[in-house]
Scaffold this motif. Structure first.
Motif, PDB file in Angstrom:
ATOM      1  N   ARG A 181       0.827  -1.211   0.000  1.00 25.27           N
ATOM      2  CA  ARG A 181       0.000   0.000   0.000  1.00 25.27           C
ATOM      3  C   ARG A 181       0.859   1.257   0.000  1.00 25.27           C
ATOM      4  O   ARG A 181       0.646   2.174  -0.788  1.00 25.27           O
ATOM      5  CB  ARG A 181      -0.927  -0.012   1.215  1.00 25.27           C
ATOM      6  CG  ARG A 181      -1.914   1.144   1.258  1.00 25.27           C
ATOM      7  CD  ARG A 181      -2.901   0.956   2.394  1.00 25.27           C
ATOM      8  NE  ARG A 181      -2.223   0.885   3.676  1.00 25.27           N
ATOM      9  CZ  ARG A 181      -1.840   1.959   4.383  1.00 25.27           C
ATOM     10  NH1 ARG A 181      -2.081   3.178   3.930  1.00 25.27           N
ATOM     11  NH2 ARG A 181      -1.231   1.816   5.543  1.00 25.27           N
ATOM     12  N   THR A 182       1.867   1.307   0.907  1.00 19.43           N
ATOM     13  CA  THR A 182       2.704   2.508   1.039  1.00 19.43           C
ATOM     14  C   THR A 182       3.986   2.452   0.221  1.00 19.43           C
ATOM     15  O   THR A 182       4.689   3.464   0.123  1.00 19.43           O
ATOM     16  CB  THR A 182       3.072   2.721   2.512  1.00 19.43           C
ATOM     17  OG1 THR A 182       3.786   1.569   2.979  1.00 19.43           O
ATOM     18  CG2 THR A 182       1.828   2.912   3.354  1.00 19.43           C
ATOM     19  N   LYS A 183       4.319   1.266  -0.350  1.00 26.70           N
ATOM     20  CA  LYS A 183       5.550   1.089  -1.133  1.00 26.70           C
ATOM     21  C   LYS A 183       6.801   1.414  -0.312  1.00 26.70           C
ATOM     22  O   LYS A 183       7.797   1.911  -0.844  1.00 26.70           O
ATOM     23  CB  LYS A 183       5.524   1.961  -2.399  1.00 26.70           C
ATOM     24  CG  LYS A 183       4.359   1.706  -3.324  1.00 26.70           C
ATOM     25  CD  LYS A 183       4.365   0.293  -3.877  1.00 26.70           C
ATOM     26  CE  LYS A 183       3.204   0.074  -4.833  1.00 26.70           C
ATOM     27  NZ  LYS A 183       3.189  -1.308  -5.352  1.00 26.70           N
ATOM     28  N   LYS A 184       6.757   1.140   0.976  1.00 23.41           N
ATOM     29  CA  LYS A 184       7.905   1.358   1.859  1.00 23.41           C
ATOM     30  C   LYS A 184       8.311   0.038   2.495  1.00 23.41           C
ATOM     31  O   LYS A 184       7.545  -0.920   2.526  1.00 23.41           O
ATOM     32  CB  LYS A 184       7.563   2.384   2.947  1.00 23.41           C
ATOM     33  CG  LYS A 184       7.337   3.787   2.404  1.00 23.41           C
ATOM     34  CD  LYS A 184       7.038   4.754   3.540  1.00 23.41           C
ATOM     35  CE  LYS A 184       6.819   6.172   3.019  1.00 23.41           C
ATOM     36  NZ  LYS A 184       6.512   7.111   4.120  1.00 23.41           N
ATOM     37  N   TYR A 185       9.569   0.039   3.009  1.00 20.33           N
ATOM     38  CA  TYR A 185      10.087  -1.174   3.638  1.00 20.33           C
ATOM     39  C   TYR A 185       9.537  -1.318   5.056  1.00 20.33           C
ATOM     40  O   TYR A 185       9.409  -0.336   5.790  1.00 20.33           O
ATOM     41  CB  TYR A 185      11.619  -1.153   3.691  1.00 20.33           C
ATOM     42  CG  TYR A 185      12.263  -1.225   2.333  1.00 20.33           C
ATOM     43  CD1 TYR A 185      12.307  -2.417   1.621  1.00 20.33           C
ATOM     44  CD2 TYR A 185      12.832  -0.096   1.756  1.00 20.33           C
ATOM     45  CE1 TYR A 185      12.890  -2.483   0.377  1.00 20.33           C
ATOM     46  CE2 TYR A 185      13.421  -0.149   0.502  1.00 20.33           C
ATOM     47  CZ  TYR A 185      13.446  -1.349  -0.180  1.00 20.33           C
ATOM     48  OH  TYR A 185      14.025  -1.414  -1.409  1.00 20.33           O
ATOM     49  N   ILE A 186       9.260  -2.568   5.412  1.00 23.74           N
ATOM     50  CA  ILE A 186       8.789  -2.872   6.765  1.00 23.74           C
ATOM     51  C   ILE A 186      10.012  -3.108   7.637  1.00 23.74           C
ATOM     52  O   ILE A 186      10.778  -4.051   7.429  1.00 23.74           O
ATOM     53  CB  ILE A 186       7.865  -4.101   6.752  1.00 23.74           C
ATOM     54  CG1 ILE A 186       6.650  -3.827   5.855  1.00 23.74           C
ATOM     55  CG2 ILE A 186       7.413  -4.431   8.168  1.00 23.74           C
ATOM     56  CD1 ILE A 186       5.788  -5.042   5.625  1.00 23.74           C
ATOM     57  N   GLY A 187      10.215  -2.218   8.607  1.00 24.15           N
ATOM     58  CA  GLY A 187      11.424  -2.291   9.435  1.00 24.15           C
ATOM     59  C   GLY A 187      11.448  -3.482  10.367  1.00 24.15           C
ATOM     60  O   GLY A 187      12.519  -3.949  10.759  1.00 24.15           O
ATOM     61  N   GLU A 188      10.289  -4.016  10.732  1.00 24.26           N
ATOM     62  CA  GLU A 188      10.256  -5.131  11.685  1.00 24.26           C
ATOM     63  C   GLU A 188      10.882  -6.382  11.083  1.00 24.26           C
ATOM     64  O   GLU A 188      11.654  -7.085  11.735  1.00 24.26           O
ATOM     65  CB  GLU A 188       8.810  -5.400  12.095  1.00 24.26           C
ATOM     66  CG  GLU A 188       8.186  -4.252  12.891  1.00 24.26           C
ATOM     67  CD  GLU A 188       6.742  -4.542  13.243  1.00 24.26           C
ATOM     68  OE1 GLU A 188       6.238  -5.597  12.789  1.00 24.26           O
ATOM     69  OE2 GLU A 188       6.135  -3.731  13.962  1.00 24.26           O
ATOM     70  N   LYS A 189      10.574  -6.666   9.813  1.00 18.58           N
ATOM     71  CA  LYS A 189      11.147  -7.856   9.176  1.00 18.58           C
ATOM     72  C   LYS A 189      12.655  -7.741   9.054  1.00 18.58           C
ATOM     73  O   LYS A 189      13.395  -8.691   9.337  1.00 18.58           O
ATOM     74  CB  LYS A 189      10.526  -8.050   7.793  1.00 18.58           C
ATOM     75  CG  LYS A 189       9.076  -8.501   7.821  1.00 18.58           C
ATOM     76  CD  LYS A 189       8.595  -8.813   6.420  1.00 18.58           C
ATOM     77  CE  LYS A 189       7.157  -9.319   6.434  1.00 18.58           C
ATOM     78  NZ  LYS A 189       6.680  -9.631   5.065  1.00 18.58           N
ATOM     79  N   TYR A 193      15.403 -10.029  10.826  1.00 18.38           N
ATOM     80  CA  TYR A 193      16.419 -10.749  10.046  1.00 18.38           C
ATOM     81  C   TYR A 193      17.814 -10.511  10.612  1.00 18.38           C
ATOM     82  O   TYR A 193      18.592 -11.456  10.810  1.00 18.38           O
ATOM     83  CB  TYR A 193      16.348 -10.290   8.589  1.00 18.38           C
ATOM     84  CG  TYR A 193      17.500 -10.758   7.739  1.00 18.38           C
ATOM     85  CD1 TYR A 193      17.575 -12.072   7.296  1.00 18.38           C
ATOM     86  CD2 TYR A 193      18.524  -9.877   7.393  1.00 18.38           C
ATOM     87  CE1 TYR A 193      18.635 -12.501   6.521  1.00 18.38           C
ATOM     88  CE2 TYR A 193      19.588 -10.305   6.617  1.00 18.38           C
ATOM     89  CZ  TYR A 193      19.633 -11.612   6.184  1.00 18.38           C
ATOM     90  OH  TYR A 193      20.690 -12.027   5.425  1.00 18.38           O
ATOM     91  N   PHE A 194      18.143  -9.237  10.897  1.00 16.34           N
ATOM     92  CA  PHE A 194      19.486  -8.945  11.425  1.00 16.34           C
ATOM     93  C   PHE A 194      19.672  -9.519  12.825  1.00 16.34           C
ATOM     94  O   PHE A 194      20.774  -9.966  13.176  1.00 16.34           O
ATOM     95  CB  PHE A 194      19.725  -7.434  11.436  1.00 16.34           C
ATOM     96  CG  PHE A 194      20.106  -6.883  10.098  1.00 16.34           C
ATOM     97  CD1 PHE A 194      21.318  -7.197   9.517  1.00 16.34           C
ATOM     98  CD2 PHE A 194      19.242  -6.058   9.396  1.00 16.34           C
ATOM     99  CE1 PHE A 194      21.670  -6.694   8.277  1.00 16.34           C
ATOM    100  CE2 PHE A 194      19.582  -5.554   8.159  1.00 16.34           C
ATOM    101  CZ  PHE A 194      20.803  -5.879   7.597  1.00 16.34           C
TER     102      PHE A 194
END
Length: 404
Positions: A181-189, A193-194
């Motif tokens: 919807r927002t075309k932005k990255y999801i910081g939680e994923k 991952y890190f």
């Protein structure tokens, strides 16, 4: 070289009488020159070996008796072009006398001090052993360096594979962590991952630390065992070293196999981790779809309940309408149309009644107005009567006071 030339000239003059051909003299001189050059090369090599042995003996902290004798002899003797050694302690005067009597020395016997064959053999054997030991040390150091480089290369290959797998996994995560919807990255994923990569690295570091500590303890134990064997006199022979080399080679082969198995397992773990992350993403997507479906089901259930209520109301209204329709149907069935003359009469009667009603309403209004006027007159009469009664009441009260 001047002495060599003088020796060659004297020998040629003594062996070949005048009158022979120049070709024979040149050939003889050439052969003698080649022989002398070969002797010079051999003696140069011997001198180099002896000097190396002498330097090594001098650098030793506690020299042996044999080495002391050789070094003492070497310190007072020096090599000559003919391979023998001479005493150099005589100074420059002896050298000048030797140069003056070079011609006589070439014809007479050589009485200078030389190393014996046994001393030369001892020096050569010691140098051979030293060169052999140096060669073995260099081979061992080269083997250690080669093993270290091979281990570093294997580690670099493993790290490169892990790095490529991490890059591909991160790129896949990057593609899947974009909000539609927002075309932005999801910081939680990305943060998750890190964190997972950090935990995996920490666990690997702990495993390698434990393995390194175990290897250090094993090395210390083996060193203590070797020290005990040396103290007990159990020295190792060449056969034991060969056996250890064979066992070491077998262990290295096993280590290579285990490293290959470890690489295969790491690849499988990487693939399993990728599949797990993919399944996690799919599970997250399915859970979100499930939540959407549950919300839609709740909305549909609410709509169904409202529709059921409306249906019940409609059924009730339908029953009422059916009942009303039935009554109306019965009335229409029983209804009889009156005559036209009766309708005209009733209409005229209705008109007369409406006119009478309007007349009576007008009369009622007039009567109400008269009643209102009568009420006003009555109120004025009451007020005047009250004003008249007040003075009479005051006089009567005064009389009562006087009587008292």
């Amino acid at each position: 070289m001047t002495e060599t030339k003088s020796v060659i000239s004297e020998s040629s003059s003594s062996e070949h009488p005048p009158g022979l051909s120049d070709d024979a003299d040149d050939l003889d001189l050439y052969q003698r020159l080649e022989k002398i050059e070969r002797e010079i090369v051999e003696l140069t090599f011997e001198n180099r070996v002896f000097e190396t042995n002498l330097e090594r003996k001098k650098s030793e902290p506690v020299p042996t008796s044999n080495a002391l004798g050789v070094s003492a002899a070497g310190s007072s003797l020096t090599s000559t072009p003919t391979g023998s050694t001479q005493d150099v302690s005589g100074g420059g005067r002896g050298d000048r006398l030797a140069r003056k009597r070079s011609k006589s020395r070439s014809t007479q016997g050589d009485f200078r001090v030389q190393l014996t064959l046994e001393q030369k053999l001892d020096i050569i054997v010691s140098e051979y052993e030293q060169m052999k030991n140096d060669k073995q040390k260099k081979e061992m150091s080269n083997e250690k360096k080669l093993d270290q480089l091979e281990s570093d290369l294997e580690w670099i290959d493993v790290e490169a594979v892990d790095f490529e797998a991490a890059i591909t996994e991160f790129l896949k995560l990057k593609e899947t962590s974009i909000d539609k919807r927002t075309k932005k990255y999801i910081g939680e994923k990305i943060d998750r991952y890190f964190n997972e990569r950090k935990k995996a690295r920490e666990s690997l570091i702990n495993k390698l630390t434990d393995k390194s500590q175990g290897l250090k303890r094993l090395i210390k134990r083996l060193e203590s065992q070797l020290r005990q064997k040396e103290e007990m006199g159990e020295t190792l022979h060449e056969v034991d070293f060969n056996q250890l080399k064979i066992e070491n080679k077998q262990y290295l082969d096993k280590i290579d196999e285990k490293n290959y198995e470890l690489i295969v397992l790491k690849r499988q773990v990487g693939q399993a981790t990728q599949q797990l992350n993919r399944y996690k993403d799919e599970l997250q997507t399915e859970l979100s779809l499930q939540l959407d479906i549950h919300s839609k089901i709740d909305k549909q259930q609410q709509l169904l309940e409202r529709v059921d209520q409306e249906m019940s109301q409609v059924n009730q209204e339908l029953a009422k309408a059916d009942k009303l329709n039935q009554t109306l149907t019965e009335q229409t069935q029983d209804y009889q149309v009156p005559e036209v003359l009766d309708y005209v009469k009733k209409k005229a009667l209705l008109y007369n009644l409406q006119r009478d009603v309007s007349v009576w309403e007008r009369k009622l209004e007039i009567a109400q107005m008269a009643l209102q006027q009568s009420k006003q007159q009555w109120q004025t009469l009451q007020r005047t009567a009250q004003f008249q009664n007040q003075p009479s009441q005051a006089v009567g009260g005064r009389r009562e006071v006087e009587a008292r």
